[in-house]
Design a protein around this motif. Structure first.
Motif, PDB file in Angstrom:
ATOM      1  N   TYR B  31       0.825  -1.204   0.000  1.00 54.60           N
ATOM      2  CA  TYR B  31       0.000   0.000   0.000  1.00 54.60           C
ATOM      3  C   TYR B  31       0.862   1.257   0.000  1.00 54.60           C
ATOM      4  O   TYR B  31       1.857   1.335   0.731  1.00 54.60           O
ATOM      5  N   TYR B  33       0.363   5.762  -0.273  1.00 53.21           N
ATOM      6  CA  TYR B  33      -0.613   6.835  -0.090  1.00 53.21           C
ATOM      7  C   TYR B  33       0.028   8.194  -0.369  1.00 53.21           C
ATOM      8  O   TYR B  33       1.210   8.390  -0.102  1.00 53.21           O
ATOM      9  N   TYR B  35      -0.779  12.139   0.855  1.00 54.84           N
ATOM     10  CA  TYR B  35      -1.563  13.038   1.698  1.00 54.84           C
ATOM     11  C   TYR B  35      -1.091  14.469   1.460  1.00 54.84           C
ATOM     12  O   TYR B  35       0.043  14.710   1.082  1.00 54.84           O
ATOM     13  N   GLN B  37      -1.062  18.138   3.838  1.00 52.58           N
ATOM     14  CA  GLN B  37      -1.285  18.637   5.198  1.00 52.58           C
ATOM     15  C   GLN B  37      -1.252  20.148   5.172  1.00 52.58           C
ATOM     16  O   GLN B  37      -0.252  20.746   4.776  1.00 52.58           O
ATOM     17  N   LEU B  43      -4.168  15.927   8.104  1.00 51.75           N
ATOM     18  CA  LEU B  43      -3.760  15.142   6.935  1.00 51.75           C
ATOM     19  C   LEU B  43      -4.997  14.738   6.137  1.00 51.75           C
ATOM     20  O   LEU B  43      -5.938  14.181   6.689  1.00 51.75           O
ATOM     21  N   TYR B  48      -4.527   6.834  -3.250  1.00 55.68           N
ATOM     22  CA  TYR B  48      -3.779   5.752  -2.663  1.00 55.68           C
ATOM     23  C   TYR B  48      -3.715   4.580  -3.646  1.00 55.68           C
ATOM     24  O   TYR B  48      -4.400   4.584  -4.676  1.00 55.68           O
ATOM     25  N   VAL B  50      -3.262   0.144  -3.679  1.00 57.07           N
ATOM     26  CA  VAL B  50      -3.164  -1.101  -2.913  1.00 57.07           C
ATOM     27  C   VAL B  50      -2.267  -2.115  -3.606  1.00 57.07           C
ATOM     28  O   VAL B  50      -2.137  -3.251  -3.141  1.00 57.07           O
ATOM     29  N   LYS B  57      -9.063   6.935  -5.609  1.00 58.13           N
ATOM     30  CA  LYS B  57      -9.206   8.300  -5.117  1.00 58.13           C
ATOM     31  C   LYS B  57      -9.390   8.309  -3.612  1.00 58.13           C
ATOM     32  O   LYS B  57     -10.027   7.434  -3.036  1.00 58.13           O
ATOM     33  N   PHE B  90       2.814  14.583   1.878  1.00 57.32           N
ATOM     34  CA  PHE B  90       3.453  13.425   2.476  1.00 57.32           C
ATOM     35  C   PHE B  90       3.050  12.168   1.724  1.00 57.32           C
ATOM     36  O   PHE B  90       1.872  11.950   1.441  1.00 57.32           O
ATOM     37  N   GLN B 106       1.605   2.917   9.067  1.00 54.09           N
ATOM     38  CA  GLN B 106       2.017   3.672   7.901  1.00 54.09           C
ATOM     39  C   GLN B 106       3.362   4.321   8.184  1.00 54.09           C
ATOM     40  O   GLN B 106       3.557   4.922   9.244  1.00 54.09           O
TER      41      GLN B 106
END
Lengths: 113, 117
Positions: B31, B33, B35, B37, B43, B48, B50, B57, B90, B106
């Motif tokens: 996984y 991701y 983000y 911030q 966040l 993302y 998998v 989305k 991030f 994570q």
């Protein structure tokens, strides 16, 4: 009600004191719970998972209250190095989809010398 | 073992310019991701993945595109940057949940500070 809520603080606490803060969540189906720590201008890092029976890691204790839908973080004998923002994380299971990961906005903690 | 790395660390763009942020992880995580911030917002998940070749989305995907052509890399693209995309970005990765748990820790990269003028 927001999915995950935290008191933004700041909490100004003298060194050596005990401090506690909570994180409330709105969905009773929330599955997993965590506390992350984020230092100023740095990335978040996992502090500890929160288990149903409560768990302790050194000076840190995390608890889950499913009935009232909140998790808590207790820091004993606080150190200057504990100054940071503490983020709570909650996961929500989604049928046939990936779990939803929800970050709180964080609680700022300042340990005063 | 570098963990999660992000390039660049800082970038200033003019409105309408495009750029790609690169995230790489060496932990063989499934996984990944992206983000953003922002002050007072916490966040927020953009997109993302998998697994290699798959993306999905998140909470705030508009204005961004992603690709995961290799398992270890996750790219975030801004086709036409806007001042509202000024933020700290991030990247994170995690392994697939196991032992009845759907979520594993994570690991975050150091972040990319993007300013759009």
């Amino acid at each position: 009600r927001k999915e995950v809520e935290q008191d933004p603080g700041p909490f100004n606490v003298p060194e050596g004191a005990t401090v506690a803060f909570n994180c409330t969540y709105s969905n009773s189906a929330s599955q997993s719970f965590f506390w992350y720590r984020q230092d100023c201008r740095k990335e978040p890092k996992l502090l500890m998972s929160v288990y149903s029976s409560g768990n302790e890691d050194g000076r840190f204790t995390a608890q889950l209250n499913r009935a009232s839908q909140y998790i808590s973080l207790l820091i004993r004998d606080s150190k200057l190095s504990d100054s940071a923002t503490y983020l709570c994380v909650v996961t929500l299971p989604h049928l046939n989809r990936d779990d939803k990961i929800i970050f709180g906005k964080g609680t700022r903690l300042h340990i005063l010398p | 073992n570098a963990g999660v790395t992000q390039t660049p660390k800082f970038r200033v763009l003019k409105t309408g310019q495009s750029m790609t942020l690169l995230c790489a992880q060496d932990m063989n995580h499934e996984y990944m991701y992206w983000y953003r911030q922002d002050p007072g917002m916490g966040l927020r998940l953009i997109h993302y993945s998998v697994g290699e070749g798959t993306t999905a989305k998140g909470e705030v995907p508009d204005g961004y595109n992603v690709s995961r052509l290799k398992k270890q890399n996750f790219l975030l693209g801004l086709e036409s940057a806007a001042p509202s995309q000024t933020s700290v970005y991030f990247c994170a990765s995690s392994s697939r949940g196991s032992g009845g748990r759907s979520y594993n820790e994570q690991f975050f990269g150091p972040g990319t500070r993007l300013t759009v003028l």
